[in-house]
Design an enzyme around this catalytic site. Sequence first.
Site, short mmCIF file in Angstrom:
data_model
loop_
_atom_site.label_atom_id
_atom_site.label_comp_id
_atom_site.label_asym_id
_atom_site.label_seq_id
_atom_site.Cartn_x
_atom_site.Cartn_y
_atom_site.Cartn_z
N SER A 21 6.21 5.12 -6.04
CA SER A 21 6.09 4.12 -4.98
C SER A 21 5.51 4.86 -3.72
O SER A 21 4.31 5.03 -3.35
CB SER A 21 7.52 3.43 -4.74
OG SER A 21 7.70 2.44 -3.96
N GLN A 79 0.22 -2.63 -5.44
CA GLN A 79 1.57 -1.78 -5.70
C GLN A 79 2.53 -2.44 -5.14
O GLN A 79 3.83 -2.44 -5.55
CB GLN A 79 1.22 -0.60 -5.54
CG GLN A 79 2.44 0.40 -5.70
CD GLN A 79 2.78 1.35 -4.74
OE1 GLN A 79 3.41 0.84 -3.46
NE2 GLN A 79 2.78 2.71 -4.79
#
Length: 287
Positions: free
Chosen positions: A94, A250
């Site tokens: 992340s 993302q």
Amino acid sequence: MRAFLFPGQGSQSVGMGKALADASAVAREVFQEVDEALGQSLYKLMTEGPEDQLTLTENAQPAIMANAIATLRVAEKEGGIRLAEKADFVAGHSLGEYTALTATGALGFDDGVRLVVERAEAMHEAGQNNPGTMSAILGLDDELVEVACRRADSDVWVANFNAPGQIVIAGSAEGVAKAVVIAKELGAKKAMALPVSGAFHTPFMIPARDRLREAIASANPRDTEVPVISNVDAIAHNYGNEWASLLSAQLSSPVRWKQCLLTLNDLGVTGFAELGPGGVLTGMAKR
């Protein structure tokens, strides 16, 4: 072959970076650079707290990145461990993907810090406008966790495929609560609520994408010698022009960390080095 791994949000803790800064002028320079780029004393918050302020998304993300880059620079300048010589691939979980891109030179240091701050603020704003939560589901197969989310018939999705038997779901409080109940009925051993301010890596984050796209375009990611494995597709990428869409996607797509680790395994990686606070990614790699 070896991969360097960079952790994501949740790895922060009060006191992080202090021992490194006390021992190394190189680390102190990194923390000073970050403070100057942000116009605030992030290092003081990292080392002294308070914890509730450090945990805020807009503080935690640049703090974790600063710690990881400081660790890497100390290893390079004082330990003679150059990333390009010691790592065949890099990956980050992340937020850690931005650290990985900065570490490989795809992003300049100042650009990387500014991007992380922009991302954190955009995510926080999206979370304020569309409140959500996240929960870790332990001891249940990926497919059954996805079934639990579908059966909840609400706003809840898989947000992180972390490791076998370790999945994170996210969405509305109602949706996550329903999915947790169903997951336990399907055999999950445990569910743990996560202390976050939004439903990250779900459609709840779509409003943050336009703001982030502009910041990514300004940063102009460059090609890299060492490939970075993307969270979105678990594929190795060298070309800077691919990251605008990958980083944007993302935000609202699940982190396919387990798949990233499987890709690294298929590429022949047998050694992993985690750079940054904590050891969460090392544990996942072992699993």
